[in-house]
Design a protein around this motif. Structure first.
Motif, mmCIF file in Angstrom:
data_model
loop_
_atom_site.group_PDB
_atom_site.id
_atom_site.type_symbol
_atom_site.label_atom_id
_atom_site.label_comp_id
_atom_site.label_asym_id
_atom_site.label_seq_id
_atom_site.Cartn_x
_atom_site.Cartn_y
_atom_site.Cartn_z
ATOM 1 N N SER A 136 0.825 -1.216 0.000
ATOM 2 C CA SER A 136 0.000 0.000 0.000
ATOM 3 C C SER A 136 0.856 1.262 0.000
ATOM 4 C CB SER A 136 -0.971 0.004 1.180
ATOM 5 O OG SER A 136 -0.290 0.081 2.409
ATOM 6 N N ALA A 149 -7.281 -0.885 -0.768
ATOM 7 C CA ALA A 149 -8.076 0.253 -0.305
ATOM 8 C C ALA A 149 -9.420 -0.212 0.252
ATOM 9 C CB ALA A 149 -8.286 1.255 -1.434
ATOM 10 N N ARG A 156 -5.030 1.627 8.610
ATOM 11 C CA ARG A 156 -3.780 2.212 8.104
ATOM 12 C C ARG A 156 -3.477 1.720 6.683
ATOM 13 N NH1 ARG A 156 2.103 1.034 10.890
ATOM 14 N NH2 ARG A 156 3.353 2.058 9.325
ATOM 15 N N ASN A 159 -6.152 3.164 4.200
ATOM 16 C CA ASN A 159 -5.912 4.587 3.940
ATOM 17 C C ASN A 159 -4.680 4.803 3.059
ATOM 18 O OD1 ASN A 159 -8.157 5.361 5.402
ATOM 19 N ND2 ASN A 159 -7.016 5.798 7.274
ATOM 20 N N ALA A 160 -3.611 4.078 3.338
ATOM 21 C CA ALA A 160 -2.393 4.223 2.525
ATOM 22 C C ALA A 160 -2.651 3.779 1.090
ATOM 23 C CB ALA A 160 -1.247 3.427 3.136
ATOM 24 N N ALA A 162 -5.587 3.798 -0.477
ATOM 25 C CA ALA A 162 -6.446 4.810 -1.101
ATOM 26 C C ALA A 162 -5.619 6.038 -1.500
ATOM 27 C CB ALA A 162 -7.577 5.202 -0.153
ATOM 28 N N ALA A 163 -4.698 6.441 -0.632
ATOM 29 C CA ALA A 163 -3.823 7.575 -0.967
ATOM 30 C C ALA A 163 -2.939 7.214 -2.160
ATOM 31 C CB ALA A 163 -2.964 7.953 0.235
ATOM 32 N N GLY A 164 -2.462 5.992 -2.212
ATOM 33 C CA GLY A 164 -1.655 5.550 -3.344
ATOM 34 C C GLY A 164 -2.432 5.581 -4.649
ATOM 35 N N ARG A 166 -4.886 7.676 -5.316
ATOM 36 C CA ARG A 166 -5.008 9.089 -5.689
ATOM 37 C C ARG A 166 -3.704 9.609 -6.292
ATOM 38 N NH1 ARG A 166 -7.737 8.997 -0.772
ATOM 39 N NH2 ARG A 166 -5.954 9.856 0.348
ATOM 40 N N GLU A 167 -2.576 9.068 -5.811
ATOM 41 C CA GLU A 167 -1.265 9.498 -6.293
ATOM 42 C C GLU A 167 -0.778 8.677 -7.479
ATOM 43 O OE1 GLU A 167 1.312 8.984 -2.988
ATOM 44 O OE2 GLU A 167 0.250 10.397 -1.731
ATOM 45 N N ARG A 171 2.774 8.845 -9.175
ATOM 46 C CA ARG A 171 3.754 7.775 -8.965
ATOM 47 C C ARG A 171 4.240 7.233 -10.301
ATOM 48 N NH1 ARG A 171 1.720 3.740 -4.110
ATOM 49 N NH2 ARG A 171 1.705 5.271 -2.459
#
Length: 182
Positions: A136, A149, A156, A159-160, A162-164, A166-167, A171
């Motif tokens: 993640s 996600a 944790r 969330n990580a 899901a943030a990945g 979005r990025e 990336r």
């Protein structure tokens, strides 16, 4: 009446400094020696060195040293074509130790996710928190991130991931992370 601060023990009665080598517990010294030995071993001798370390009288300490070594080597070899041969060699060396065997399998799974090879969501779902956190936080695989996600074991991890997601364009545009190839 004025009081003066207690000067504490005098030099002859003062305890020895805790960082003196003579005060280091024997298992800490052996752990450090095992890490040095594992780090300095030639690739063709590595499996034998791992077996020697695992024969240490303190199995918990020995396993810890080998686990740290496996993590260091696997991270460095992840994109390398020699990873698969190395992993097979290490699997033979750690056979019979469930923790070390699982960690090697998880490095194999991380390699598959990283290099866009075949992998199953069932394998990722059954992976340890360690691997789910690693994927993640570091993966560029939209499939792995989307799965974690929703299905990641902890908040944790979810969330990580899901943030990945979005990025993910950022990336991907930034090029592969250190150790990523193909």
């Amino acid at each position: 009446m004025s009081r003066t601060a207690d000067p504490g023990p005098t030099a002859p009665d003062a305890p020895d400094e805790p960082d003196e080598p003579d005060d280091e517990p024997a298992e800490h010294l052996r752990f450090a020696a095992h890490l040095r030995s594992l780090g300095a071993t030639r690739p063709d001798d590595e499996a034998g060195t791992v077996r020697e370390v695992l024969a240490d009288p303190d199995p918990v300490m020995a396993r810890s040293a080998v686990l740290r070594h496996l993590d260091r080597r696997a991270a460095g070899l992840l994109p390398d074509p020699g990873f698969d041969e190395w992993s097979a060699s290490m699997a033979g060396a750690v056979d019979g130790d469930p923790l070390l065997t699982r960690r090697l399998r998880e490095w194999d799974l991380l390699r598959s996710v990283t290099l866009a090879r075949a992998w199953s969501t069932e394998d990722l779902d059954g992976a340890s928190d360690w691997l789910q956190r690693k994927v993640s936080a570091e993966s560029r695989s939209p499939r792995a991130l989307a799965f974690l996600a929703v299905h990641g074991r902890t908040r944790r991890i979810r969330n990580a991931a899901a943030a990945g997601l979005r990025e993910a364009p950022t990336r991907q545009d930034a090029g592969p992370p250190a150790g990523d190839a193909g």
